[in-house]
Design a protein around this motif. Sequence first.
Motif, mmCIF file in Angstrom:
data_model
loop_
_atom_site.group_PDB
_atom_site.id
_atom_site.type_symbol
_atom_site.label_atom_id
_atom_site.label_comp_id
_atom_site.label_asym_id
_atom_site.label_seq_id
_atom_site.Cartn_x
_atom_site.Cartn_y
_atom_site.Cartn_z
ATOM 1 N N LEU A 126 0.833 -1.201 0.000
ATOM 2 C CA LEU A 126 0.000 0.000 0.000
ATOM 3 C C LEU A 126 0.868 1.251 0.000
ATOM 4 O O LEU A 126 0.576 2.222 -0.719
ATOM 5 C CB LEU A 126 -0.932 0.010 1.217
ATOM 6 C CG LEU A 126 -2.059 -1.021 1.213
ATOM 7 C CD1 LEU A 126 -2.806 -0.986 2.541
ATOM 8 C CD2 LEU A 126 -3.030 -0.740 0.071
ATOM 9 N N GLU A 127 1.924 1.236 0.795
ATOM 10 C CA GLU A 127 2.832 2.386 0.838
ATOM 11 C C GLU A 127 3.470 2.609 -0.528
ATOM 12 O O GLU A 127 3.614 3.744 -0.982
ATOM 13 C CB GLU A 127 3.908 2.174 1.902
ATOM 14 C CG GLU A 127 3.400 2.276 3.314
ATOM 15 C CD GLU A 127 4.459 1.958 4.344
ATOM 16 O OE1 GLU A 127 5.644 1.754 3.967
ATOM 17 O OE2 GLU A 127 4.113 1.911 5.536
ATOM 18 N N THR A 128 3.831 1.534 -1.204
ATOM 19 C CA THR A 128 4.432 1.646 -2.529
ATOM 20 C C THR A 128 3.424 2.246 -3.510
ATOM 21 O O THR A 128 3.781 3.121 -4.305
ATOM 22 C CB THR A 128 4.891 0.252 -3.021
ATOM 23 O OG1 THR A 128 5.773 -0.309 -2.049
ATOM 24 C CG2 THR A 128 5.595 0.348 -4.359
ATOM 25 N N GLU A 129 2.174 1.781 -3.445
ATOM 26 C CA GLU A 129 1.150 2.330 -4.333
ATOM 27 C C GLU A 129 0.948 3.812 -4.059
ATOM 28 O O GLU A 129 0.851 4.623 -4.997
ATOM 29 C CB GLU A 129 -0.170 1.579 -4.134
ATOM 30 C CG GLU A 129 -0.195 0.206 -4.756
ATOM 31 C CD GLU A 129 -1.541 -0.481 -4.559
ATOM 32 O OE1 GLU A 129 -2.568 0.229 -4.518
ATOM 33 O OE2 GLU A 129 -1.548 -1.707 -4.447
ATOM 34 N N ILE A 130 0.890 4.181 -2.801
ATOM 35 C CA ILE A 130 0.690 5.592 -2.441
ATOM 36 C C ILE A 130 1.858 6.427 -2.941
ATOM 37 O O ILE A 130 1.667 7.514 -3.505
ATOM 38 C CB ILE A 130 0.517 5.734 -0.917
ATOM 39 C CG1 ILE A 130 -0.826 5.133 -0.489
ATOM 40 C CG2 ILE A 130 0.609 7.188 -0.492
ATOM 41 C CD1 ILE A 130 -0.999 5.025 1.017
ATOM 42 N N LYS A 131 3.078 5.928 -2.771
ATOM 43 C CA LYS A 131 4.253 6.666 -3.250
ATOM 44 C C LYS A 131 4.210 6.816 -4.768
ATOM 45 O O LYS A 131 4.536 7.885 -5.301
ATOM 46 C CB LYS A 131 5.541 5.953 -2.818
ATOM 47 C CG LYS A 131 5.845 6.111 -1.355
ATOM 48 C CD LYS A 131 7.112 5.384 -0.970
ATOM 49 C CE LYS A 131 7.376 5.487 0.520
ATOM 50 N NZ LYS A 131 8.561 4.742 0.929
ATOM 51 N N ASN A 132 3.808 5.748 -5.478
ATOM 52 C CA ASN A 132 3.706 5.829 -6.931
ATOM 53 C C ASN A 132 2.672 6.865 -7.351
ATOM 54 O O ASN A 132 2.897 7.653 -8.283
ATOM 55 C CB ASN A 132 3.345 4.460 -7.524
ATOM 56 C CG ASN A 132 4.517 3.497 -7.486
ATOM 57 O OD1 ASN A 132 5.656 3.909 -7.344
ATOM 58 N ND2 ASN A 132 4.222 2.209 -7.581
ATOM 59 N N GLU A 133 1.515 6.875 -6.658
ATOM 60 C CA GLU A 133 0.483 7.859 -6.984
ATOM 61 C C GLU A 133 0.977 9.274 -6.721
ATOM 62 O O GLU A 133 0.720 10.194 -7.510
ATOM 63 C CB GLU A 133 -0.786 7.566 -6.169
ATOM 64 C CG GLU A 133 -1.516 6.317 -6.626
ATOM 65 C CD GLU A 133 -2.701 5.982 -5.732
ATOM 66 O OE1 GLU A 133 -3.000 6.770 -4.808
ATOM 67 O OE2 GLU A 133 -3.321 4.931 -5.973
ATOM 68 N N GLN A 134 1.679 9.459 -5.615
ATOM 69 C CA GLN A 134 2.222 10.785 -5.315
ATOM 70 C C GLN A 134 3.241 11.193 -6.368
ATOM 71 O O GLN A 134 3.277 12.353 -6.795
ATOM 72 C CB GLN A 134 2.857 10.791 -3.921
ATOM 73 C CG GLN A 134 1.862 10.704 -2.791
ATOM 74 C CD GLN A 134 2.531 10.563 -1.435
ATOM 75 O OE1 GLN A 134 3.724 10.290 -1.347
ATOM 76 N NE2 GLN A 134 1.756 10.748 -0.376
ATOM 77 N N HIS A 135 4.047 10.260 -6.800
ATOM 78 C CA HIS A 135 5.058 10.549 -7.813
ATOM 79 C C HIS A 135 4.380 10.936 -9.130
ATOM 80 O O HIS A 135 4.793 11.899 -9.793
ATOM 81 C CB HIS A 135 5.961 9.329 -7.993
ATOM 82 C CG HIS A 135 7.096 9.534 -8.940
ATOM 83 N ND1 HIS A 135 7.973 10.584 -8.823
ATOM 84 C CD2 HIS A 135 7.510 8.826 -10.027
ATOM 85 C CE1 HIS A 135 8.864 10.521 -9.798
ATOM 86 N NE2 HIS A 135 8.605 9.459 -10.537
#
Length: 158
Positions: free
Chosen positions: A86-95
């Motif tokens: 989930l953290e990886t997905e959130i970071k990707n979305e933020q990026h």
Amino acid sequence: MSNKSEEERERLKQEYKEHYRRIKEIKERGKRAEQKGKIAQAVNNMNPDNLLESVDEFLGKVRDKVTHAEARLDVAMDSMDEDSELETEIKNEQHEAELKKQKAKQTLQQVKAEMGMLYSEIEKTADEIKTEKTIGTKKDQVKNKETDSSPGNDTEKE
């Protein structure tokens, strides 16, 4: 005589002390022997089958606790993996959002630059056909009027 009686008294005193020390040691030895006897009797009275059964029961409880702890650890590790995903997905979305913002800024800068070029082209064309500005600062309008009203200018006479 008093010297002899005092010496005798001290000697008796020392004998009593030694006597009481021996009695105390004997009592302590008796207590220890009694405890050893009780321990030996308890060991003799123990049934090896009962002992093995209680040890097996204890080991079973320990195994159950270990299994339970391992299961909790597995669940915790799985949840950590899900959390990291989930953290990886959130970071990707933020990026991706940051990239969109940067593209929007670049596009806006490009449009502004093109608008600036367009404005300068319009001004050149207006200067070429000698028209007055109707939009802009008064300084620009006053300068334009001064250049129009100069003695060599034919636009006012016509």
